[in-house]
Design an enzyme around this catalytic site. Structure first.
Site, mmCIF file in Angstrom:
data_model
loop_
_atom_site.group_PDB
_atom_site.id
_atom_site.type_symbol
_atom_site.label_atom_id
_atom_site.label_comp_id
_atom_site.label_asym_id
_atom_site.label_seq_id
_atom_site.Cartn_x
_atom_site.Cartn_y
_atom_site.Cartn_z
ATOM 1 N N GLU A 284 0.823 -1.603 0.508
ATOM 2 C CA GLU A 284 0.132 -0.070 -0.094
ATOM 3 C C GLU A 284 0.731 1.544 -0.389
ATOM 4 O OE1 GLU A 284 -0.013 2.071 3.178
ATOM 5 O OE2 GLU A 284 -0.152 1.135 4.109
ATOM 6 N N ARG B 104 0.328 -1.878 11.900
ATOM 7 C CA ARG B 104 -0.959 -3.382 11.914
ATOM 8 C C ARG B 104 -0.811 -2.973 10.129
ATOM 9 N NH1 ARG B 104 -1.371 -7.611 14.239
ATOM 10 N NH2 ARG B 104 -2.597 -8.536 12.528
ATOM 11 N N HIS C 64 12.932 0.230 -7.172
ATOM 12 C CA HIS C 64 12.736 -1.013 -6.541
ATOM 13 C C HIS C 64 13.481 -1.576 -5.232
ATOM 14 C CE1 HIS C 64 10.071 -4.347 -5.660
ATOM 15 N NE2 HIS C 64 10.595 -5.022 -6.722
ATOM 16 N N ASP D 102 10.776 -11.690 -2.615
ATOM 17 C CA ASP D 102 10.180 -9.441 -2.919
ATOM 18 C C ASP D 102 8.419 -9.510 -2.635
ATOM 19 O OD1 ASP D 102 8.879 -7.567 -3.666
ATOM 20 O OD2 ASP D 102 9.981 -7.791 -6.076
#
Length: 263
Positions: free
Chosen positions: A40, A65, A108, A123
């Site tokens: 997210e 969390r 990344h 990953d």
């Protein structure tokens, strides 16, 4: 990470402490992470800082969390693996765009894990990807519930990771420290050209091998066979949706990005 932090992290992902730091235990940890810790980018749209330090990542993922994107998820996972006795190191990657071009340096972060069974690519921070670690010592096809993958060495000695024949990202093989990704992380959360500033996403693997994603206010449920259903979530129900589907106790809903002005 001390023993208490490791135990808390394992409780967060619903996993038991492995008896040995081997490839089979890594597979279990990997898929459990994908099922429980969402991919997210909500911090960008909540006005929150993204801090790449061990304590900040543990506070966000374990105590609060929450989830995160690649630097946070794979950064924290590498720390957990190291504390469990694995030889884990971060690798820098550049993601292939829809036009086939590579993104910025440090675009990344992924994890190379050296095991007795050979080097593996873990990953847990790329959204839709392999459910289990990929072997790095072969360019043969690797069947996974997430697709058919290959890891191919380029002429420059880097590694191209392909899913179903399409290149996903290119990895350098030199180990990196978490702090090395700070500039890339800053760009991802501030640049108008960043995919993450232009979109709002929260996604995780489901227990049956499907995926559930909240993109803006659109809840997308994808079955293991690829069948998709979509439903618009009323604004008043967004916090409940984040809590119900992703276990995230948010106190405010993130602001959806404003589409760029054309003209």
């Amino acid at each position: 990470m001390d023993g208490a932090a490791v135990d808390a992290y394992l409780r967060r992902i619903g996993a038991e402490r492995p008896g040995a730091a081997d490839a089979e235990a890594l597979r279990r940890l990997h898929v459990q992470h994908l099922r429980t810790v969402p991919f997210e980018n909500l911090s960008i749209h909540l006005g929150e800082e993204i801090v790449l330090t061990e304590q900040a990542l543990l506070d966000k993922l374990v105590r609060d969390r929450r989830g995160g994107f690649c630097y946070e998820l794979n950064g924290a996972f590498a720390m957990l693996l190291t504390a469990l006795g694995y030889e884990a190191e971060l690798l820098s990657g550049r993601v292939y765009g829809e036009d086939g071009r590579l993104g910025i340096p440090y675009d990344h972060a992924a994890v190379r894990v050296r095991t007795a069974e050979g080097p593996l690519l873990a990953d847990v921070g790329f959204g839709r990807h392999s459910h289990f670690p990929l072997r790095l010592d072969t360019d043969a096809e690797q069947a996974d519930p997430g697709g058919v993958f290959r890891v191919v060495t380029t002429g420059e000695g880097d590694l191209d990771v392909l899913r179903d024949g399409a290149p996903q990202y290119r990895l350098e093989t030199r180990p990196r420290a978490l702090a090395d990704f700070e500039a890339g992380c800053w760009w991802q959360r501030t640049s108008p050209k960043s995919h993450f500033t232009q979109s709002l996403v929260c996604s995780r693997l489901t227990d049956d091998g499907g995926r559930i994603t909240l993109s803006g206010r659109t809840l997308v449920t994808t079955a293991p066979d690829g069948d998709r259903t979509e439903r618009e979530i009323p604004e008043a129900e967004l916090l409940t949706a984040y809590r119900t589907h992703f276990g995230m106790p948010l106190t405010q809903a993130p602001l959806a990005p404003t589409p760029p002005t054309r003209g």
